[in-house]
Design a protein around this motif. Sequence first.
Motif, short mmCIF file in Angstrom:
data_model
loop_
_atom_site.label_atom_id
_atom_site.label_comp_id
_atom_site.label_asym_id
_atom_site.label_seq_id
_atom_site.Cartn_x
_atom_site.Cartn_y
_atom_site.Cartn_z
N SER A 14 2.09 -4.54 11.04
CA SER A 14 1.06 -5.05 10.10
C SER A 14 1.19 -4.38 8.74
O SER A 14 1.14 -5.05 7.71
N ARG A 15 1.37 -3.08 8.75
CA ARG A 15 1.52 -2.35 7.49
C ARG A 15 2.80 -2.78 6.76
O ARG A 15 2.81 -2.99 5.55
N TYR A 17 4.32 -5.69 7.01
CA TYR A 17 4.17 -7.05 6.50
C TYR A 17 3.22 -7.11 5.29
O TYR A 17 3.45 -7.86 4.36
N GLU A 18 2.16 -6.31 5.31
CA GLU A 18 1.24 -6.25 4.17
C GLU A 18 1.93 -5.71 2.92
O GLU A 18 1.62 -6.13 1.81
N GLU A 19 2.86 -4.79 3.08
CA GLU A 19 3.60 -4.24 1.95
C GLU A 19 4.62 -5.23 1.41
O GLU A 19 4.87 -5.28 0.21
N MET A 21 4.87 -8.55 0.89
CA MET A 21 4.55 -9.58 -0.09
C MET A 21 4.32 -9.05 -1.51
O MET A 21 4.96 -9.54 -2.45
N TYR A 73 13.57 -7.92 1.96
CA TYR A 73 12.32 -8.70 1.94
C TYR A 73 12.61 -10.14 1.49
O TYR A 73 12.10 -11.10 2.07
#
Length: 145
Positions: A14-15, A17-19, A21, A73
């Motif tokens: 989660s961390r 994936y949040e970073e 974008m 990314y």
Amino acid sequence: MTKTLAEKRKETFSRFYEELMPVLVEFVGQMGIIPGHAVLKQAAECAPYLSQALENMVIAEDDKAWLFTRVGYFVGEYFAQKYSGAWYVNEIEGSRYFARYVVGKFSRITNPASMIDPFQIAEFYVQQPAPRHLVKLLTEVETEL
């Protein structure tokens, strides 16, 4: 009980994936693609511009990790969007991508087991001497899916 690498990766996904974008948007903007947030819905359209911006870039050894992460990314998001896939942690023991962040579960590819490791692709790309060709590399990866 000691956690496996795959379990640790799942916990931090989660961390990660949040970073992903906001860092990707900032990177694309820094490379001259305006608006940078276009990459969130139109990565394929951004690819030629990003390829051109990076083609002859001299990459200092100290900058390789920075660029590697951002290209990873981008590559992942490019394939996730183009083939309606998803980012996840590979939990298939024995897989060459085991416990790695991958993009797969593509709904637009007939092989349901297809997946890519965007960071493996990024590492190869960043290690190439200039001129390097991102679009060409993306096309080569696509032929293998």
